[in-house]
Structures are given as structure tokens and as C-alpha cells.
Motif scaffolding. Structure first.
Motif, mmCIF file in Angstrom:
data_model
loop_
_atom_site.group_PDB
_atom_site.id
_atom_site.type_symbol
_atom_site.label_atom_id
_atom_site.label_comp_id
_atom_site.label_asym_id
_atom_site.label_seq_id
_atom_site.Cartn_x
_atom_site.Cartn_y
_atom_site.Cartn_z
ATOM 1 N N PHE A 10 101.470 -54.110 -21.687
ATOM 2 C CA PHE A 10 100.087 -53.632 -21.730
ATOM 3 C C PHE A 10 99.247 -54.196 -20.589
ATOM 4 O O PHE A 10 98.480 -53.484 -19.940
ATOM 5 N N LEU A 11 99.416 -55.495 -20.308
ATOM 6 C CA LEU A 11 98.528 -56.153 -19.343
ATOM 7 C C LEU A 11 98.804 -55.742 -17.906
ATOM 8 O O LEU A 11 97.896 -55.789 -17.071
ATOM 9 N N VAL A 12 100.048 -55.371 -17.574
ATOM 10 C CA VAL A 12 100.338 -54.940 -16.197
ATOM 11 C C VAL A 12 99.522 -53.695 -15.858
ATOM 12 O O VAL A 12 98.875 -53.632 -14.799
ATOM 13 N N LEU A 13 99.549 -52.715 -16.736
ATOM 14 C CA LEU A 13 98.763 -51.505 -16.479
ATOM 15 C C LEU A 13 97.268 -51.817 -16.485
ATOM 16 O O LEU A 13 96.522 -51.339 -15.621
ATOM 17 N N PHE A 14 96.816 -52.643 -17.432
ATOM 18 C CA PHE A 14 95.393 -52.983 -17.490
ATOM 19 C C PHE A 14 94.958 -53.704 -16.220
ATOM 20 O O PHE A 14 93.859 -53.469 -15.696
ATOM 21 N N GLY A 15 95.826 -54.590 -15.694
ATOM 22 C CA GLY A 15 95.502 -55.285 -14.458
ATOM 23 C C GLY A 15 95.339 -54.333 -13.290
ATOM 24 O O GLY A 15 94.411 -54.483 -12.480
ATOM 25 N N TRP A 16 96.221 -53.334 -13.203
ATOM 26 C CA TRP A 16 96.108 -52.388 -12.090
ATOM 27 C C TRP A 16 94.915 -51.452 -12.261
ATOM 28 O O TRP A 16 94.327 -51.006 -11.272
ATOM 29 N N VAL A 17 94.529 -51.150 -13.496
ATOM 30 C CA VAL A 17 93.302 -50.367 -13.716
ATOM 31 C C VAL A 17 92.091 -51.142 -13.190
ATOM 32 O O VAL A 17 91.224 -50.596 -12.505
ATOM 33 N N MET A 18 92.018 -52.436 -13.509
ATOM 34 C CA MET A 18 90.915 -53.266 -13.013
ATOM 35 C C MET A 18 91.010 -53.458 -11.498
ATOM 36 O O MET A 18 89.997 -53.528 -10.798
ATOM 37 N N ASN A 19 92.225 -53.538 -10.967
ATOM 38 C CA ASN A 19 92.417 -53.641 -9.519
ATOM 39 C C ASN A 19 91.857 -52.422 -8.804
ATOM 40 O O ASN A 19 91.158 -52.543 -7.795
ATOM 41 N N ASN A 20 92.162 -51.235 -9.349
ATOM 42 C CA ASN A 20 91.637 -50.002 -8.764
ATOM 43 C C ASN A 20 90.112 -49.967 -8.817
ATOM 44 O O ASN A 20 89.446 -49.524 -7.869
ATOM 45 N N ALA A 21 89.552 -50.428 -9.934
ATOM 46 C CA ALA A 21 88.089 -50.440 -10.063
ATOM 47 C C ALA A 21 87.455 -51.378 -9.039
ATOM 48 O O ALA A 21 86.444 -51.054 -8.406
ATOM 49 N N LEU A 22 88.069 -52.558 -8.829
ATOM 50 C CA LEU A 22 87.528 -53.504 -7.859
ATOM 51 C C LEU A 22 87.638 -52.981 -6.429
ATOM 52 O O LEU A 22 86.702 -53.104 -5.633
ATOM 53 N N TRP A 23 88.778 -52.376 -6.104
ATOM 54 C CA TRP A 23 88.922 -51.812 -4.767
ATOM 55 C C TRP A 23 87.948 -50.649 -4.553
ATOM 56 O O TRP A 23 87.425 -50.448 -3.456
ATOM 57 N N GLY A 24 87.708 -49.863 -5.615
ATOM 58 C CA GLY A 24 86.733 -48.785 -5.511
ATOM 59 C C GLY A 24 85.343 -49.308 -5.207
ATOM 60 O O GLY A 24 84.599 -48.715 -4.407
ATOM 61 N N ILE A 25 84.972 -50.435 -5.811
ATOM 62 C CA ILE A 25 83.660 -51.028 -5.537
ATOM 63 C C ILE A 25 83.574 -51.486 -4.084
ATOM 64 O O ILE A 25 82.582 -51.242 -3.380
ATOM 65 N N LEU A 26 84.616 -52.156 -3.608
ATOM 66 C CA LEU A 26 84.608 -52.655 -2.232
ATOM 67 C C LEU A 26 84.591 -51.520 -1.216
ATOM 68 O O LEU A 26 83.902 -51.603 -0.191
ATOM 69 N N SER A 27 85.339 -50.455 -1.485
ATOM 70 C CA SER A 27 85.401 -49.346 -0.528
ATOM 71 C C SER A 27 84.140 -48.494 -0.555
ATOM 72 O O SER A 27 83.653 -48.049 0.490
ATOM 73 N N ASN A 28 83.587 -48.259 -1.755
ATOM 74 C CA ASN A 28 82.384 -47.427 -1.852
ATOM 75 C C ASN A 28 81.158 -48.115 -1.263
ATOM 76 O O ASN A 28 80.255 -47.454 -0.730
ATOM 77 N N THR A 29 81.099 -49.424 -1.350
ATOM 78 C CA THR A 29 79.958 -50.153 -0.788
ATOM 79 C C THR A 29 80.161 -50.511 0.681
ATOM 80 O O THR A 29 79.227 -50.996 1.332
ATOM 81 N N GLY A 30 81.365 -50.319 1.182
ATOM 82 C CA GLY A 30 81.640 -50.637 2.569
ATOM 83 C C GLY A 30 81.924 -52.109 2.830
ATOM 84 O O GLY A 30 82.099 -52.522 3.989
ATOM 85 N N LEU A 31 81.993 -52.913 1.780
ATOM 86 C CA LEU A 31 82.238 -54.339 1.964
ATOM 87 C C LEU A 31 83.634 -54.616 2.521
ATOM 88 O O LEU A 31 83.847 -55.651 3.155
ATOM 89 N N PHE A 32 84.576 -53.685 2.276
ATOM 90 C CA PHE A 32 85.937 -53.920 2.751
ATOM 91 C C PHE A 32 85.978 -54.011 4.286
ATOM 92 O O PHE A 32 86.881 -54.646 4.856
ATOM 93 N N ALA A 33 85.012 -53.352 4.976
ATOM 94 C CA ALA A 33 85.009 -53.354 6.443
ATOM 95 C C ALA A 33 84.319 -54.574 7.041
ATOM 96 O O ALA A 33 84.433 -54.818 8.244
ATOM 97 N N LEU A 34 83.638 -55.357 6.220
ATOM 98 C CA LEU A 34 82.912 -56.507 6.745
ATOM 99 C C LEU A 34 83.837 -57.525 7.421
ATOM 100 O O LEU A 34 83.512 -58.031 8.505
ATOM 101 N N PRO A 35 84.993 -57.851 6.862
ATOM 102 C CA PRO A 35 85.894 -58.779 7.571
ATOM 103 C C PRO A 35 86.363 -58.248 8.917
ATOM 104 O O PRO A 35 86.569 -59.030 9.856
ATOM 105 N N LEU A 36 86.518 -56.920 9.033
ATOM 106 C CA LEU A 36 86.928 -56.344 10.317
ATOM 107 C C LEU A 36 85.852 -56.561 11.370
ATOM 108 O O LEU A 36 86.151 -56.846 12.544
ATOM 109 N N VAL A 37 84.576 -56.428 10.970
ATOM 110 C CA VAL A 37 83.475 -56.654 11.907
ATOM 111 C C VAL A 37 83.492 -58.091 12.396
ATOM 112 O O VAL A 37 83.368 -58.371 13.598
#
Length: 508
Positions: A10-37
Motif C-alpha cells: 500500500f505505501l509504495v503506491l501512496f508514496g509515489w502518489v505524494m511524489n507526483n503531487a510534490l513534483w507537480g507543485i515544483l513544476s507548476n510554480t517554476g521552482l524546479f528551474a531555480l537551481p538551474l538559474v
């Protein structure tokens, strides 16, 4: 993708669901590109600090910036962006080991985790390519190693299940106490007063209320009867003469009271064990051999007290905590022999049950925070190596626990098997004394604690150190190129200082 435990399933799938949600937040806000800058800015500043003899600074900065961006892009593509879909139906619960050793294990949908599994309602998650491949490789390696271990008997797990079975029915518990007072204590008193000396076999047999000696020897359980009426048996004039017919039942003999095939006390007490515990005991002890060691614990004074029986019988019982054995036990607890072993022993069985749950929770935590770790490290490849080693080490711990369980079975077989062969256990049935024991020797339990805790801890530490070292190789290579430059500059400074000192000396 496979899982080794229901909670991990159960927890493996739940972890990846939360992982997707966190990556979605970083990508939608553009924070993922800040380290590249910051990485590009760092390269530009480093180029500006270099001397004029390095050539065209623009041509020098361009390939370095491209290199930093290309590496970061590949890391994001393979380790951050979710690509491969996975849901609860595509995660497989690995039952290969159970089939190999002939153990019947229900699927998660048919277990107590059914509610958790159904909570997703068909919800899916997506896994980056690298972590998907790492999961398959880690689980495949772990299962291949586990398959190479001989099948164990899981004796300690069976004892855990037996000793956690209680007589929850207060009426049945009271009847066990009545049988001990009205049958066992009277038979034991007669035995002591009619014999000047007892053989070892007799002493071992009469240590509990269901003693074969009392059941099969005349003038004991076949002679004594219940002193109070029992509803399960009707009143019989020929048998119950001398007892009042109260209309609440008859007065069966102690042998009938215990051994009756339909309503006997033995059969009703055995019904307290769960189906899974019964099947495991039958697998280890063919036929009805499993019943005596299981019953010895269930009707013992200690378990009767744990079941809420209050004051319990203790006449002739090997489970009695008074006398020399009880005094030694209290002395051991008082002086703390073996690093407080008396307090630590009950936790080993619970520890064995809790460790896979902790493993699954740690795995879920690592999966959830992967996007944050990658972003804070500016998508460095050495971070991938470190996290990969951590996940592999965490999943491979299952092998160490399987190995520890097999070694534990061998130690128990050596200890209690030899006791049965020498006739010093409570029964002729192998391992009978093991199921009523709560202390197997402090050395054996210290070894068990090392196998289940120290082995995995040492393994994770070693692999974590290797992961950090390998992950730092890239920076070490760049440091290796920088060392001759620093050495040359230092030598130049020293030569220049020596020349100036020589000129000053000549002028003087």
C-alpha cells in the motif's frame, strides 16, 4: 513492481502518489528551474574570476553552461519527471517465497489491508524511469538471494502467535480454573501421597492440567468427577449418585470433561486459536502433536492471569513462578544480569513484527522527498547515486531478516531439540517447552537482537558510505585536476619569495 509485505504494497503506491503531487507543485510554480538559474550564474561568475590568459571568456563560459544544463536536463528527465504509470493492480505482492516454503498467504485484497487498498479507488501514480528500474532491480536481487536460503520453520513466529492467544471467553476461563481445582489438584495430591519417588517421564507429564498420565492411569481422572453440575452433560443416576440433581446438568468424570470429542474442555479451548495459527502449527507438527504444546501455554497459570483470570491455580505446574526458579528469576531481574535481559526479552517478538512496517514507512518517506532532494542538490548525479544506494540498502534488508529467521530456527532446534532428546523438557513432543518459555537464555537472545537489528544497521551504514564515496567521484575528479594547478601556483609563490629574499640579502 513488487512488494514483500502488505503494508509496503500500500505505501509504495501512496508514496509515489505524494511524489507526483510534490513534483507537480515544483513544476507548476517554476521552482524546479531555480537551481538551474543559480548553477548558470555560478558558472558565469567562475569564468569572470579567471585571468585574462584564459582566452575569450564568452567562448569559455558557453560549453560549461551547456554541460551543466544538459546534465541537469537528463537528471530531470530520468529521475524527476513521472513517466511510467503504476496503480494498485499493477503492483504485485510477491508470494514466491511463501509458495517455495509451502505457506498459504492471502492476497492483500483478501487481508485486513483490504480497506486501505480500496481507498485508492483506481487512482494511479507515475514513476520516473530510473526509480522504476531501480525498484525492479533491487527487488529482483533481494528475492533471488532469499530464494537461496533454505526454508525455515518460523518457530519463534509460531510461539509469538501461540502466546498472544488468550482465553477471551470468561465462562471458558472459569471452567479451566474449575477443572484445575476439582480435577487436577486432587489428582496431583493423590499422586504425591501414593508414590515415594516419581520417574522423569512422570514428572514431565504431570506438569499441566491435561496430563496424559492422569488421563490414562486408573484412579485419577477416570475416578474423580466434577463437583459442580455441567450443562454439557445430562444428569446420570448411575454416575452422579450422591450429587443433587439441580436441573443444570450432570457431573461428568474428569476424563470425560476434558476429552469428550464433541463438548470436551480440550476441544473448546483449542477453538480459541485462530485458523492461521492452527495451520502453521499443523504444518510443523503433523497430526495432533501440535495440540499439547499449544494447550500447555493456553491453560497455563501465566496465560490464565494474562487472560483476566485473577488468582490462578499453581499446584504442580511447571509454570509456577514460586520456588527456586522464581527466586532466580527475580534475582536476575534485580541485579540486571545480561544488560536487563529480563526486561528486553518480551520485546524481541514484537520487534520482529514491527521492523518490516518501519522499513515500508522509511521507503515511503524516501520516495516522497525525492523531488525536493534532487532540486536542493541542483540535480547533481551524485545525489542520484546516494539515493539509489539508500533505497537498495533499505529493500535488501528483507534478505537479512530472512537469514536471521533461518539462523534463529537453527539455534532453537539445537536448544529445545536437545532438551527433548535428553528428557528434560516438559513433554516428549519436540519443542513443547519452547511454546511456554519466555526466556531462551540471554546469550541466544542477544545474538537474535544482533541479527535483526545490528546486521541491517551495519549493512545500511556500509552501503551508505560506499554510495557517498561513489557519488563524490565526480567532484573528486575535478579536485584532482585542480591540485596540480594549486601546487604550481604555490611553488611559484615560494620561488618568487625566495628570489626577493636573495635580492634583499645582496643589497644588504
Amino acid at each position: 513492481m513488487t512488494a514483500n509485505s502488505y503494508l509496503e504494497y500500500f505505501l509504495v503506491l501512496f508514496g509515489w502518489v505524494m511524489n507526483n503531487a510534490l513534483w507537480g507543485i515544483l513544476s507548476n510554480t517554476g521552482l524546479f528551474a531555480l537551481p538551474l538559474v543559480f548553477k548558470v550564474l555560478g558558472v558565469w561568475l567562475k569564468v569572470r574570476e579567471e585571468g585574462a590568459d584564459e582566452g575569450n571568456k564568452g567562448l569559455l563560459a558557453l560549453p560549461r553552461i551547456e554541460h551543466a544544463i544538459y546534465v541537469s536536463y537528463l537528471v530531470i528527465l530520468f529521475c524527476c519527471i513521472p513517466l511510467l504509470p503504476v496503480d494498485i493492480s499493477t503492483i504485485k505482492f510477491d508470494s514466491a517465497r511463501a509458495k517455495q516454503c509451502g505457506i498459504s498467504v492471502p492476497t492483500p485484497q483478501n487481508s485486513g489491508y483490504k480497506g486501505l487498498v480500496n481507498d485508492f479507488g483506481g487512482r494511479t501514480a507515475e514513476v520516473p524511469v530510473w526509480w522504476y528500474l531501480l525498484h525492479m532491480m533491487s527487488k529482483g536481487t533481494t528475492q533471488a538471494m532469499i530464494a537461496s536460503i533454505p526454508c525455515g520453520t518460523q518457530l519463534r513466529q509460531m510461539r509469538f502467535d501461540v502466546q498472544n492467544t488468550k482465553l477471551r471467553d470468561p465462562v471458558l476461563l472459569q471452567e479451566v480454573q474449575d477443572f484445575a481445582n476439582q480435577c487436577y489438584s486432587r489428582a496431583y495430591f493423590r499422586l504425591k501421597n501414593s508414590n515415594s519417588q516419581l520417574s522423569d517421564a512422570t514428572i514431565n507429564s504431570v506438569g499441566w492440567i491435561g496430563s496424559d498420565y492422569f488421563l490414562n492411569t486408573s484412579d485419577y481422572y477416570d475416578d474423580y468427577t466434577s463437583m459442580t453440575p455441567r450443562r454439557q452433560w445430562p444428569y446420570d443416576d448411575s454416575r452422579d449418585s450422591g450429587y443433587a440433581d439441580t436441573g443444570q446438568g450432570g457431573y461428568p468424570t474428569c476424563k470425560t470433561w476434558w476429552s469428550d470429542s464433541s463438548v470436551g474442555l480440550r476441544k473448546r479451548v483449542l477453538a480459541s486459536f485462530s485458523d492461521s495459527t492452527r495451520k502453521e502449527m499443523q504444518r510443523q507438527f503433523p497430526g495432533s502433536q501440535w495440540e499439547e504444546p499449544a494447550l500447555r501455554w493456553l491453560v497455563s497459570p501465566r496465560n490464565a492471569g494474562l487472560s483476566g483470570g485473577g488468582t490462578t491455580y499453581a499446584v504442580g505446574s511447571a509454570d509456577n513462578t514460586t520456588g527456586v526458579v522464581g527466586n532466580l528469576t527475580r534475582l536476575t531481574s534485580a541485579i540486571g544480569l545480561g544488560m536487563k535481559q529480563a526486561e528486553a526479552l518480551p520485546g524481541f517478538d514484537a520487534l520482529k513484527q514491527a521492523l518490516p512496517m518501519i522499513q515500508a514507512l522509511l521507503q515511503m518517506m524516501i520516495i516522497i522527498v525525492i523531488p525536493i532532494l534532487m532540486m536542493f542538490s541542483a540535480y547533481e548525479p551524485k545525489t542520484i547515486v546516494t539515493i539509489s544506494f539508500a533505497l537498495f540498502a533499505l529493500q535488501f534488508i528483507t534478505f537479512w531478516w530472512e537469514l536471521a529467521g533461518w539462523l534463529d530456527d537453527r539455534l532453537i532446534t539445537i536448544l529445545y531439540g536437545s532438551m527433548s532428546e535428553q528428557g528434560i523438557s516438559n513433554s516428549s513432543v519436540p519443542f513443547a517447552g519452547f511454546f511456554s518459555s519466555t526466556a531462551d537464555g540471554w546469550i541466544m537472545n542477544l545474538v537474535l537482537g544482533m541479527m535483526y537489528v545490528v546486521f541491517p544497521g551495519f549493512w545500511v551504514g556500509m552501503l551508505g558510505w560506499v554510495g557517498v564515496r561513489i557519488g563524490s567521484m565526480a567532484s573528486q575528479l575535478s579536485d584532482g585536476a585542480k591540485m596540480p594547478m594549486d601546487a604550481g601556483a604555490e611553488a611559484g609563490k615560494k620561488a618568487q619569495g625566495t628570489a626577493i629574499d636573495g635580492v634583499k640579502g645582496a643589497l644588504k
